[in-house]
Design a protein around this motif. Structure first.
Motif, mmCIF file in Angstrom:
data_model
loop_
_atom_site.group_PDB
_atom_site.id
_atom_site.type_symbol
_atom_site.label_atom_id
_atom_site.label_comp_id
_atom_site.label_asym_id
_atom_site.label_seq_id
_atom_site.Cartn_x
_atom_site.Cartn_y
_atom_site.Cartn_z
ATOM 1 N N SER A 54 11.909 31.278 37.988
ATOM 2 C CA SER A 54 12.244 30.439 39.147
ATOM 3 C C SER A 54 12.499 31.271 40.390
ATOM 4 C CB SER A 54 13.485 29.584 38.839
ATOM 5 O OG SER A 54 13.215 28.691 37.795
ATOM 6 N N SER A 55 13.207 32.378 40.236
ATOM 7 C CA SER A 55 13.492 33.222 41.401
ATOM 8 C C SER A 55 12.214 33.832 41.968
ATOM 9 C CB SER A 55 14.497 34.314 41.053
ATOM 10 O OG SER A 55 13.958 35.272 40.167
ATOM 11 N N ALA A 56 11.296 34.206 41.096
ATOM 12 C CA ALA A 56 10.018 34.756 41.564
ATOM 13 C C ALA A 56 9.224 33.684 42.320
ATOM 14 C CB ALA A 56 9.210 35.311 40.402
ATOM 15 N N PHE A 97 11.290 45.342 40.069
ATOM 16 C CA PHE A 97 11.562 45.124 38.642
ATOM 17 C C PHE A 97 11.493 46.447 37.885
ATOM 18 C CE2 PHE A 97 10.327 44.440 34.286
ATOM 19 C CZ PHE A 97 11.053 43.344 33.880
ATOM 20 N N LEU A 98 10.447 47.212 38.133
ATOM 21 C CA LEU A 98 10.274 48.489 37.438
ATOM 22 C C LEU A 98 11.377 49.486 37.803
ATOM 23 C CD1 LEU A 98 6.391 48.763 37.674
ATOM 24 C CD2 LEU A 98 7.752 48.139 35.665
ATOM 25 N N VAL A 99 11.817 49.480 39.053
ATOM 26 C CA VAL A 99 12.900 50.375 39.471
ATOM 27 C C VAL A 99 14.203 49.975 38.777
ATOM 28 C CG1 VAL A 99 14.353 51.065 41.428
ATOM 29 C CG2 VAL A 99 11.853 51.056 41.656
ATOM 30 N N VAL A 100 14.509 48.671 38.767
ATOM 31 C CA VAL A 100 15.721 48.216 38.080
ATOM 32 C C VAL A 100 15.633 48.563 36.596
ATOM 33 C CG1 VAL A 100 17.070 46.179 37.416
ATOM 34 C CG2 VAL A 100 16.253 46.413 39.769
ATOM 35 N N LEU A 112 15.821 40.201 29.732
ATOM 36 C CA LEU A 112 15.646 39.002 30.544
ATOM 37 C C LEU A 112 15.183 37.794 29.756
ATOM 38 C CD1 LEU A 112 14.034 40.527 33.746
ATOM 39 C CD2 LEU A 112 16.439 40.017 33.290
ATOM 40 N N VAL A 113 14.603 37.999 28.597
ATOM 41 C CA VAL A 113 14.147 36.868 27.798
ATOM 42 C C VAL A 113 14.990 36.699 26.531
ATOM 43 C CG1 VAL A 113 11.803 36.867 28.724
ATOM 44 C CG2 VAL A 113 12.327 38.244 26.697
ATOM 45 N N VAL A 121 19.970 39.056 34.241
ATOM 46 C CA VAL A 121 19.083 37.998 34.728
ATOM 47 C C VAL A 121 19.438 37.653 36.173
ATOM 48 C CG1 VAL A 121 18.442 35.586 34.392
ATOM 49 C CG2 VAL A 121 18.686 37.083 32.422
ATOM 50 N N TRP A 122 20.725 37.573 36.475
ATOM 51 C CA TRP A 122 21.159 37.248 37.833
ATOM 52 C C TRP A 122 20.833 38.379 38.796
ATOM 53 C CZ3 TRP A 122 22.289 32.475 39.105
ATOM 54 C CH2 TRP A 122 22.604 31.582 38.076
ATOM 55 N N VAL A 123 20.980 39.605 38.329
ATOM 56 C CA VAL A 123 20.641 40.759 39.168
ATOM 57 C C VAL A 123 19.145 40.740 39.488
ATOM 58 C CG1 VAL A 123 20.508 43.286 39.237
ATOM 59 C CG2 VAL A 123 22.556 42.159 38.326
ATOM 60 N N THR A 124 18.329 40.496 38.479
ATOM 61 C CA THR A 124 16.874 40.463 38.677
ATOM 62 C C THR A 124 16.467 39.307 39.581
ATOM 63 O OG1 THR A 124 16.574 41.481 36.517
ATOM 64 C CG2 THR A 124 14.650 40.390 37.483
#
Length: 140
Positions: A54-56, A97-100, A112-113, A121-124
């Motif tokens: 959803s955020s994406a 995403f890759l850096v995190v 995340l899944v 999940v909230w951070v991402t």
């Protein structure tokens, strides 16, 4: 009347481009996370996966909106601009995403899944929206 027809044509073209970018966003999140995203969200009711996706989608939608809102007078140039900034947003979200993932313990995609709620999940999700805001601001 020709203004309405012209507007409908432009709206259809921008709408189709927006849908393509949203689908690319779904594919990107699916590639970055293990398993089949659709199954995890719709069959397994995985809230973590739903929030990340959803955020994406909100992020890409914001970029497309900003690009259309500030579009060039030239319709073709506006479409190219929207596509370019939308793709840039997708690339930047993937890089973020890759850096995190690189700077945090474990595998971010798996976290995340996970069926259990996880703060990552909230951070991402926040990272997706922040990247989108930065790209959107660069358009204007």
């Amino acid at each position: 009347m020709s203004d309405i027809v012209n507007g409908l044509g432009r709206a259809t073209a921008y709408g189709a481009l927006g849908l393509v970018l949203l689908v690319l966003g779904i594919v990107l999140v699916d590639l970055l996370t293990p398993g089949k995203l659709g199954r995890q969200i719709w069959e397994e009711r995985n809230r973590n996966a739903a929030l990340v996706l959803s955020s994406a989608l909100l992020g890409i939608g914001g970029i497309v909106f900003t690009s259309i809102w500030t579009t060039y007078e030239d319709f073709g140039k506006g479409l190219v601009s929207t596509a370019t900034f939308g793709l840039l947003g997708l690339v930047m979200m993937a890089v973020a995403f890759l850096v995190v993932d690189l700077i945090t313990p474990g595998r971010l995609g798996s976290t995340l899944v996970d069926r259990e709620p996880h703060p990552a999940v909230w951070v991402t999700a926040s990272c997706n929206l922040a990247v989108s805001a930065v790209v959107s601001a660069s358009i204007a």
